[in-house]
Enzyme design. Structure first.
Site, PDB file in Angstrom:
ATOM      1  N   LYS A  71       0.799  -1.231   0.000  1.00 13.77           N
ATOM      2  CA  LYS A  71       0.000   0.000   0.000  1.00 13.77           C
ATOM      3  C   LYS A  71       0.836   1.288   0.000  1.00 13.77           C
ATOM      4  CE  LYS A  71      -4.161  -1.843   2.214  1.00 13.77           C
ATOM      5  NZ  LYS A  71      -5.159  -1.668   3.272  1.00 13.77           N
ATOM      6  N   ASN A  92      -4.842   1.891  -1.654  1.00 14.50           N
ATOM      7  CA  ASN A  92      -5.332   0.506  -1.768  1.00 14.50           C
ATOM      8  C   ASN A  92      -6.083   0.276  -3.082  1.00 14.50           C
ATOM      9  OD1 ASN A  92      -7.740   1.835  -1.230  1.00 14.50           O
ATOM     10  ND2 ASN A  92      -8.564   0.127  -0.045  1.00 14.50           N
ATOM     11  N   GLY A 130      -6.231   3.039  18.043  1.00 14.14           N
ATOM     12  CA  GLY A 130      -5.277   2.555  17.053  1.00 14.14           C
ATOM     13  C   GLY A 130      -4.652   3.684  16.264  1.00 14.14           C
ATOM     14  N   ALA A 131      -3.465   3.392  15.705  1.00 15.68           N
ATOM     15  CA  ALA A 131      -2.759   4.395  14.893  1.00 15.68           C
ATOM     16  C   ALA A 131      -1.967   3.700  13.789  1.00 15.68           C
ATOM     17  CB  ALA A 131      -1.831   5.233  15.769  1.00 15.68           C
ATOM     18  N   GLY A 133      -2.143   1.364   9.973  1.00 18.24           N
ATOM     19  CA  GLY A 133      -2.584   1.736   8.624  1.00 18.24           C
ATOM     20  C   GLY A 133      -4.081   2.003   8.537  1.00 18.24           C
ATOM     21  N   ALA A 134      -4.892   1.144   9.143  1.00 17.56           N
ATOM     22  CA  ALA A 134      -6.351   1.313   9.062  1.00 17.56           C
ATOM     23  C   ALA A 134      -6.774   2.576   9.812  1.00 17.56           C
ATOM     24  CB  ALA A 134      -7.061   0.083   9.632  1.00 17.56           C
ATOM     25  N   GLY A 248     -17.382  -4.014  10.933  1.00 13.25           N
ATOM     26  CA  GLY A 248     -16.295  -3.877   9.969  1.00 13.25           C
ATOM     27  C   GLY A 248     -16.595  -4.449   8.592  1.00 13.25           C
TER      28      GLY A 248
END
Ligand code: NDP
Length: 282
Positions: A71, A92, A130-131, A133-134, A248
């Site tokens: 990516k 992506n 979270g930190a 890629g997503a 998700g």
């Protein structure tokens, strides 16, 4: 009838190609809408990425998806990037426009689209777990969609601060950072709480993010980026608190819908794609 090929350049993939979830859901949409296109899955090693991109162009592919680990590096081989892909620094989805390769990031866009079925992030106060890629894709896209304030919560301090800084520097949203070293207390003015970590992904389905669910107000919309299983333990806990939830699978489906729109120009039926994933056992 000639078929247009729309392959995915993926890294190593644990499942056989016939069970690649993205391939299954995209081809279900093509069949449903009578689109004479194909979406095939090709494994490409990092050292062959440049050749694979050139090969896709040479063969006249209309576009392709990239999964981890491609990516970020694929950006070097593209002609142009969409706004969020440029800020996120990862792509992506690639679109071949008359021989020019355009890179987009539909992970965050897909998430925002799925969220909007329940709540518009514009002007909202959002807590993002979270930190990686997503989270980067989701956080940037929420900020571009007009979120007022994002609190990034991450275990690794540097990664968390980097994403916070990126949002402050490149968007008009406010962002702050909380180091995740104890159970998170969800502040009362939170509108949306999102798990964008990998916690809860199959097979570790019993694990859940370290959040004190007793601090969660029923007015908070709770979303999870984990597609498998769609009903994570985190979302179950949020439902028990009376919260509206977004799973998700919605993010996965909507990023597929956006990709197909970029490639074919057709708006496809998201329910057909979601059902194809459920039929796979997700
Ligand atoms: P990364 O490896 O880049 O990031 C993982 C993140 O999870 C990091 O923030 C990491 O924290 C955090 N994390 C992992 N384990 C723990 C733990 N035990 N405690 C606290 N934090 C933890 O992965 P990605 O961001 O690329 O992917 C994350 C998830 O997003 C994947 O599981 C994937 O399923 C999902 N995803 C879903 C998509 C969809 O369409 N539904 C699309 C893309 C991804 P730290 O920085 O501290 O290590």
């Amino acid at each position: 009838m000639a078929h247009d090929f729309l392959p995915s350049l993926t890294g190593s993939f644990a499942q056989p190609a016939s069970e690649n979830p993205t391939m299954v859901m995209v081809e279900a949409a093509y069949r449903h809408h009578g689109l004479h296109w194909r979406y095939i899955n090709c494994e490409v090693s990092p050292e062959n990425l440049e050749k694979a991109v050139k090969g896709a162009l040479a063969m006249g592919w209309k576009g392709f998806n990239c999964s981890i680990p491609h990516k970020v590096r694929v950006v070097d081989y593209l002609d142009q990037l969409g706004e969020s892909a440029r800020i996120i620094g990862a792509v992506n989805t690639v679109i071949n426009r008359d021989g020019r390769l355009i890179g987009e990031n539909t992970d965050g866009k897909g998430f925002v689209q799925a969220l909007k079925a329940v709540i518009d992030p514009k002007g909202k106060k959002i807590v993002l777990l979270g930190a990686g890629g997503a989270a980067r894709a989701v956080g940037v896209e929420l900020a571009l969609a007009g979120a007022a304030e994002l609190t990034i919560v991450n275990r690794n301090e540097q990664r968390g601060k980097d994403l916070t800084q990126l949002i402050c520097d490149k968007t008009s949203a406010k962002a702050d950072f909380i180091k995740w070293d104890k159970a998170l207390q969800v502040s009362e003015d939170t509108d949306i709480l999102i798990n964008a970590t990998s916690i809860g992904l199959y097979p570790d389905i019993e694990t859940l993010p370290n959040v004190d669910l007793t601090t969660l107000q029923p007015t908070v919309v709770v979303a999870d980026g984990i597609p498998n299983p769609p009903l994570t333990r985190f979302l179950k806990g949020a439902k028990e608190r009376g919260c509206v939830t977004v799973d998700g699978l919605g993010m996965l489906v909507q990023q597929g819908v956006l990709g197909i729109k970029y490639w074919t120009g057709v708006d496809v039926d998201a329910t057909v794609m979601r059902q194809a994933l459920l039929d796979l056992g997700l």
